[in-house]
Write an enzyme that holds these catalytic residues in place. Structure first.
Site, short mmCIF file in Angstrom:
data_model
loop_
_atom_site.label_atom_id
_atom_site.label_comp_id
_atom_site.label_asym_id
_atom_site.label_seq_id
_atom_site.Cartn_x
_atom_site.Cartn_y
_atom_site.Cartn_z
N ASP A 1 0.82 -1.13 -0.18
CA ASP A 1 0.06 0.17 0.06
C ASP A 1 0.88 1.43 0.19
O ASP A 1 0.22 2.33 -0.57
CB ASP A 1 -0.80 0.09 1.03
N HIS B 1 -9.65 -1.46 -2.13
CA HIS B 1 -8.68 -1.72 -2.83
C HIS B 1 -9.19 -2.81 -4.22
O HIS B 1 -9.65 -3.96 -3.77
CB HIS B 1 -7.63 -2.24 -2.36
N ASP C 1 -7.20 -4.80 -5.59
CA ASP C 1 -6.75 -6.24 -5.21
C ASP C 1 -7.27 -6.99 -4.29
O ASP C 1 -6.96 -8.01 -4.05
CB ASP C 1 -4.98 -5.94 -4.80
N CYS D 1 -1.70 -7.52 0.03
CA CYS D 1 -1.57 -6.54 0.63
C CYS D 1 -0.21 -6.29 1.54
O CYS D 1 0.23 -5.38 1.68
CB CYS D 1 -2.69 -6.14 1.52
#
Lengths: 672, 672
Positions: B358, B479, B481, B654
C-alpha cells in the site's frame, strides 16, 4: 462495441432487472447453477431474445449441456408497456429429465439516449454513434460548446458564466442543447432512477441546466413556460453538484438540457468535456444502488478565434481625446465611405489613453447553433482598462481576460503586439483560420521583454491558429504592428505581407538625390523639416537603420517559413526608423509616420501620412506606397496622425481597432 | 525545408557574414540596389554557389535584368579554412555598360549541428533530419530523456534532480547525451558565438550540463578528465539560466552535453522538451547581436511505467513485524524456491505498518541508453512512509511521489488500489504495456472515497498505460486487489483475469451440502469454526454476497470492455465476503482469507490459505482453486496469513510487493 452487463440469476429467487435497448445482458450460467446441474433449457416471452455460447453442437441440442463457460446473452428490441412485463426462465437439469430448479428473470425494457449535436448541423439528432468522442475535421464528429462569456444584462453586468442561474431566456441560446430521449413504461420499476453525472474536473469547466418542470415537451406550452417562469430553470450538474437525479417522464419523451461552457481551453485544459447519464438500479436490503447503464456525450469548447485583416470589417473603434479632433474626422470619413460602423470611446472612459489597439483584441467563438464576438482584454491595463468590460461586454458580446500573477507586464503585452495572418498553407499543412502572431524578445537574449506567459499559454491552447513568435523587443514600444501588416490581394495567396523596410526607404531617398531632389524636405513646412541630403548624410541614422533592417529581416525569414510565403508575397514599404539609447540598450522608433501601421478596411487602407519630401507637389513616399499597393486594387487614404499619435510613438493602427465578421470556415473542420 | 536567411548587401560597405552549411542566404537585390540600377552581374570564389530568381529568360542573360523581385540565393558546400575566406560580389549597371557600384560579400562557412539520439538506438547520430520533433511508434523518432530521480549517494540521500550539480560521474549515465558537432576555421569571425537556449517552461523540466573544460574530445584524455575532476561539470542551461554561450572549439570537433530530466509528465506538462542552439552574429556600433542560425532538438521524458504480474519478478518485499514470523517463513520459502531476492523491511523502519503493497508501487523509466526502477510513493503515508525514500531510493533506483494538497487522503490512495493489466489489444487498439487499473467510487455516488486527483492526474499523464477506473468503494478497505488479479497463462491472451466470486463460492458450499458434507466446518479447529449448513442458512450473508457479486460484476463488465476480454479469459474464484454496516453505509470485507489477493511470482502463486471445509482431509476451497489454476501450469502454495493479515483486513498481496523486470517492449514504440 455493444455494451454488456453481467447478471446473476438464481433458482431461489426471481431476479428483476431493467434492460436498456441496444445493450446485452450476459448470464454466467455455470456460476449461478445449482450443484450437480448438467443441462439447462430456456423459455421466454416473445419480445425477449437470447443466445447461448459456446453454441451447442447439435441444432436442436435442447436441453443445452452446461459447461464451465456457458453464457446466456439476452437482448430485447421493443420497450416494455409496464414494469416487468417480459420474462425469461432457465431450467436446470442434472440428468436429462430431473429438473433441479428454475431461475426466473423479469425484465423491463426501456430506451435511453442522451443526445447532442454530434454531427454539428445545429440539430440534436437521436443517438449518434459518435456522440461519445471528438474528432477534428470535415469528416469528424463531436458536439460543440460555447463559453458563456457574454452578459445578458447590458447594465449591472456580470459574465453569464459567473452566475449559476439563468438570468434571461435569451441566455439559453448561448448554451448547447442536450436532449434526454427515453421510451418505456409510464414509470420505471420501483427504485430505478436516472442520474446525470460529471467529474470534479468537468464541473470546473461547464454546467448543465434544465427546466425545473417535469412536463413533457409540447412546443407551444413549453415556449410559454420558458417565457413566464424564468426561475424555473435549475442547475443539474456543475460546481458542487457532480451528480443529480433527472426525471424519467414515461412513454416516449424528450427532456431538454442546456449545457454552458465556463472556461476556455488553456495550458491545463484541452477543451474536452464529458457528461454522463446513468440508469441506477436499486439494491435490496439497504445496500447501495449501482449504475447499470451509462450513456456518455462529449463536447469541445469553442476556442477563441481571431480575425485577420482579410475578413470583412463590421465596426471600427477609436478614442476621442482632447487633441485628436482632425484625426477622428479623417477616420470617420474613411469609415463612412466604407459603410462600416464607427464606435467612439469618449474621454470619460478612455481617460486620455488613446491606444485602442493595445487594450483589447476582438475575436469570436463559434458553434453550429450560435456564434458571437468575444473581446480579449489585455493585462496591459492602461487608462482604457475598464473599456472592454464596461463598454463592450454585453448581450452576445463576450469577454475574456488573463491576469499576470507573478510576471511583470510590459509593453509587449499590448495587443498591437498580437495579430493574426490570413489563411495559409505551409508545407501541406493548412491553417484555414490563419496563424496568430506575437512579438517577444530573442530567445537567445538574457534580458528582454516578453508577452506574459499566461497570455501566451492562453493563445497556444486555442490550437486552431497556432501562434508564431516574432522578435519585436528591438522596438521601444515593441509591437509587431510597428513593422508588419497584411492586406487583401486578388491573386497569389489572396493577401500580401507588408513589411517596413529601411533599405526600401533609403532607395527612395537615394533616387531622389540622384534625381536632383536632394534639397527636398522631409516634413515640409514643419518645424522638423530636414532635407533628403541631410538624411542621407546622417551616418548614425544609416547604421541604426541597418540594424533595424536586420531585425525586420529576421522576422521576414520566420514569417516566410511559418506562413509558407515566397518573396512575391511580401512588399517592402519605405520606412525609416531611428534608434534611441534606452537604459536597457538601443531600441527603435519610427522616424516618420510608420505607414505599415495602417488600418485595413476591405480594399480601403487608412495609412499614416508620412510627410515625405515632395516632388512636383506630391509626397514621394505616398507615391511609392500607392505604386506598390494600388495595383492590388487597394485604395490608399493617408491620415494625418502626426501630433496625436506619431509623436507619442504610435500610429493609425495603434489608435484604432476593427471588429470583423467571423471566418466562414468553422474551426471544428480543421484537421489537427 | 531548407532554412533561409535574408541578407542585405550594400555598394557602400563590404558585408561580412557567417554561413551555416545546409542553409540558404537570400538577398533581395532590388531593395539593396543603387538607384537607377537596371542590371546586375555576379562573381564569386569557387566554393560559393548561387542562383538568381526569377530565372532570367536567356541562357546566358548576363548581366541579369534587375526586377522588383530579383532574389539572389547563396549556398556553400565546404567549410572555411579561415574567417571570411570566401567572396561574392554583385555589380550593378544602369544601362548595359556603366557600373553603378559593387556590393561585396565576405563569407565564412561553418558546420553546426546539435545532435541527439533521435533514432533511439543508443548512439548520438549526426544531424538526424527528425531531431527537432517527436513521433510515437516503431517508425517514429525523437530522443528520450529520463527524470534523474535516483540518488547517486546511498547515504545522505537527495534526489539527483534536486541538485544542480553533478555529484558523481555515475550520475552522467542517467542523463541523455547531446553532442554539438562543429566544423570550420580555428576561430569564429570576430564577435560570433554559439549560444544554447531554452524557454522558461522548459527550464522547469530539465537542465543541461557540460564539462567545464573546453578541451576537444579525445577519448582517453577525456575519460581521465571525467574521473578526476568532478566539479569540472557546469550547468549550461536550466532553472535561472535560460541562455548561455557554449564554446566553439575550432576545426572538426564534438562537444558533449548531458541532459537531465527533472519532472515527469503531468496534467500541465506533456513530457516534450526543446533545446536550441544558435549562432549569434554581432552587430556593429553597439547594436544588439542577433541569432542567425538556430538548431533545435526535442526530447520526450520517459513516462513512469508499471509492471504487470506477467513480468518476471526480481525482488519480493515484505515487512517483518512482532507477529508475522510464520508468514515470513512461508514467504521466504516460496521466494527461495523461485530463486528471487527477498527484501525484508524491519520493524524499526515499518513501525508495525505491514502493508508493503500500500505504501508504494514499483515501476521503471526507460530510454535507449539506460533504464532503472522508480518507486512511486503513495500519499497514504502510514507508518511505512519513510521506507520508499529511506530504504529504496538509491543509485539507479528512482523515487517519485505526489502530495495531496487540499484533498482528503483515503484508504483508496493505498497502492493495493493501483494495479496494471498484462498487454492487451482492445478493438484493434494495442496496449503493449498493459493498462493501469485503479479503484474509485461510483461516478454516480454523491458521497464516496476516491483516489486523490494529484495521483490520478499523474497516472493519466504517463499516457502509455491508459488507466481504467474501477469501482472499489464498496469495500471497507476499498482496494482493487481485494477482488481481482492477473495470472500468466500459456494460451489465449497469455493471461487470465481472476475475480473473486461469491456465486462461485456458494456453488462450492451448496455442492458440499448436496454431497452430504453440510456439517463440514469452515475454519476447522479454529475458534471461528462454522458449518457449511450454517453458512448456507445465513440469509444476511447471502444477501450481502448478492450485493458483492453485483459490485464485482459491474467491474467485470468494465474490465471486459476496457481490456477486450472474453468470458474465457476470466476465472471466478470461490470467495465469500461479509457486509459491515459502517457510518457511511454498508461495505464489504473478505469472510475468509481472500484467495484472489495472492502474490504472483512467475508460475508460482502464493495464495492466502482459506481454511475452508475439509472433505477427506483436504480443504475443498484449496481443491477448487487448484482445479481452476493448475491446468494453466500454475503452482499454488497456500500461505497462512490469518492472524497477522486477514484479521487486519488484508492478505498476502497487501502485505507484500514485487519488483519486476521492465517490459521488453519500449514505450516510445507505442502508437499513440
Amino acid at each position: 462495441m455493444v455494451s454488456q452487463r453481467s447478471l446473476t440469476i438464481d433458482t431461489e429467487k426471481t431476479t428483476k432487472t431493467t434492460y436498456v435497448l441496444g445493450t446485452e445482458l450476459t448470464v454466467n450460467l455455470n456460476r449461478c447453477a445449482p450443484p450437480l446441474a448438467k443441462f439447462f433449457s430456456i423459455k421466454c416471452t416473445p419480445n425477449v431474445h437470447y443466445k447461448v455460447t459456446p453454441q451447442a453442437r447439435g441444432k436442436n441440442a435442447v436441453p443445452y449441456p452446461l459447461t464451465r463457460s456457458s453464457v446466456l446473452i439476452i437482448t430485447m428490441d421493443t420497450v416494455s408497456e409496464t414494469a416487468n412485463d417480459s420474462k425469461l426462465s432457465v431450467r436446470y437439469y442434472g440428468e436429462k429429465t430431473d429438473s433441479l430448479g428454475d431461475a426466473l428473470l423479469h425484465l423491463t425494457a426501456v430506451e435511453i439516449s442522451l443526445d447532442v449535436d454530434a454531427d454539428r448541423d445545429g440539430v440534436v439528432e437521436k443517438n449518434n454513434p459518435n456522440k461519445g468522442s471528438w474528432k477534428w475535421g470535415p469528416k469528424g464528429h463531436g458536439a460543440v460548446l460555447l463559453v458563456n462569456c457574454d452578459s445578458e444584462a447590458a447594465y449591472k453586468k456580470t459574465l453569464d458564466s459567473e452566475t449559476d442561474e439563468i438570468s434571461k431566456i435569451s441566455d439559453l441560446k448561448d448554451m448547447s442543447k442536450m436532449i434526454l430521449r427515453t421510451n418505456g413504461p409510464a414509470e420505471l420499476p420501483d427504485g430505478y432512477k436516472l442520474t446525470m453525472h460529471i467529474s470534479q474536473t468537468t464541473s470546473e469547466n461547464m454546467r448543465v441546466f434544465r427546466p425545473r418542470t417535469n412536463a413533457k415537451i409540447d412546443n407551444s406550452f413549453r415556449h410559454q413556460l420558458l417565457k413566464l417562469f424564468l426561475k424555473d430553470y435549475m442547475m443539474v450538474v456543475g460546481k458542487g453538484t457532480l451528480t443529480q437525479e433527472v426525471p424519467y417522464l414515461g412513454g416516449k419523451t424528450e427532456l431538454e438540457f442546456f449545457v454552458e461552457g465556463l472556461r476556455f481551453p488553456d495550458k491545463d485544459f484541452n477543451g474536452l468535456i464529458t457528461i454522463n447519464l446513468s440508469l441506477i438500479e436499486p439494491s435490496s436490503m439497504g445496500f447501495p444502488e449501482s449504475p447499470v447503464f451509462t450513456d456518455q456525450v462529449v463536447f469541445h469548447i469553442s476556442p477563441w478565434i481571431m480575425t485577420p485583416n482579410t475578413l470583412k470589417p463590421v465596426e471600427v473603434y477609436v478614442c476621442s481625446t482632447k487633441d485628436n479632433y482632425t484625426f477622428l474626422k479623417s477616420i470617420r470619413k474613411l469609415v463612412d465611405k466604407c459603410g462600416y460602423k464607427l464606435k467612439i470611446c469618449h474621454e470619460y472612459m478612455n481617460r486620455g489613453d488613446r491606444w485602442m489597439q493595445d487594450e483589447l483584441e476582438f475575436g469570436y467563438i463559434d458553434s453550429p447553433h450560435h456564434q458571437f464576438p468575444v473581446v480579449l482584454d489585455s493585462p496591459r491595463d492602461g487608462d482604457l482598462q475598464d473599456f472592454p468590460y464596461e463598454s463592450i461586454l454585453g448581450p452576445d458580446f463576450g469577454y475574456v481576460t488573463r491576469y499576470a500573477s507573478n510576471e511583470e507586464v510590459t509593453s509587449l503585452d499590448s495587443f498591437g503586439n498580437l495579430e493574426v495572418s490570413p489563411p495559409v498553407t505551409v508545407n501541406g499543412k493548412s491553417y484555414p483560420l490563419g496563424r496568430i502572431i506575437i512579438g517577444v524578445a530573442f530567445p537567445t537574449a538574457t534580458h528582454g521583454r516578453n508577452m506574459t506567459q499566461v497570455v501566451q499559454d492562453f493563445l497556444w491552447a486555442q490550437k486552431v491558429q497556432e501562434p508564431i513568435a516574432l522578435f519585436s523587443d528591438w522596438l521601444v514600444v515593441g509591437h509587431v504592428d510597428e513593422f508588419m501588416t497584411f492586406v487583401p490581394a486578388p491573386d497569389q495567396k489572396k493577401f500580401r505581407l507588408l513589411l517596413a523596410s529601411p533599405d526600401a526607404a533609403y532607395k527612395v531617398f537615394r533616387s531622389l538625390e540622384k534625381g536632383g531632389h536632394g534639397d527636398a524636405k522631409m516634413f515640409p513646412d514643419m518645424p522638423e523639416a530636414i532635407t533628403v541630403n541631410e538624411i542621407l548624410d546622417d551616418k548614425k541614422l544609416l547604421a541604426g537603420n541597418r540594424y533595424v533592417q536586420n531585425c525586420i529581416d529576421w522576422n521576414r525569414d520566420v514569417l516566410k517559413k511559418e506562413l509558407g510565403l515566397d518573396e512575391e508575397d511580401i512588399i517592402d514599404l519605405p520606412i525609416l526608423f531611428k534608434v534611441i539609447e534606452e537604459k536597457t540598450g538601443p531600441r527603435a522608433v519610427a522616424y516618420y509616420p510608420d505607414m505599415v501601421n495602417m488600418i485595413v478596411l476591405g480594399d480601403q487602407l487608412g495609412i499614416p501620412k508620412p510627410f515625405g519630401p515632395k516632388v512636383n507637389g506630391t509626397c514621394v513616399l505616398e507615391t511609392e506606397v500607392c505604386a506598390l499597393l494600388e495595383p492590388l486594387g487597394l485604395k490608399c487614404t493617408f491620415i494625418d496622425d502626426f501630433a496625436p499619435y506619431h509623436k507619442l510613438l504610435g500610429e493609425v493602427h495603434c489608435g484604432s481597432n476593427v471588429r470583423r465578421e467571423p471566418s466562414p470556415f468553422r474551426w471544428w473542420n480543421m484537421e489537427l
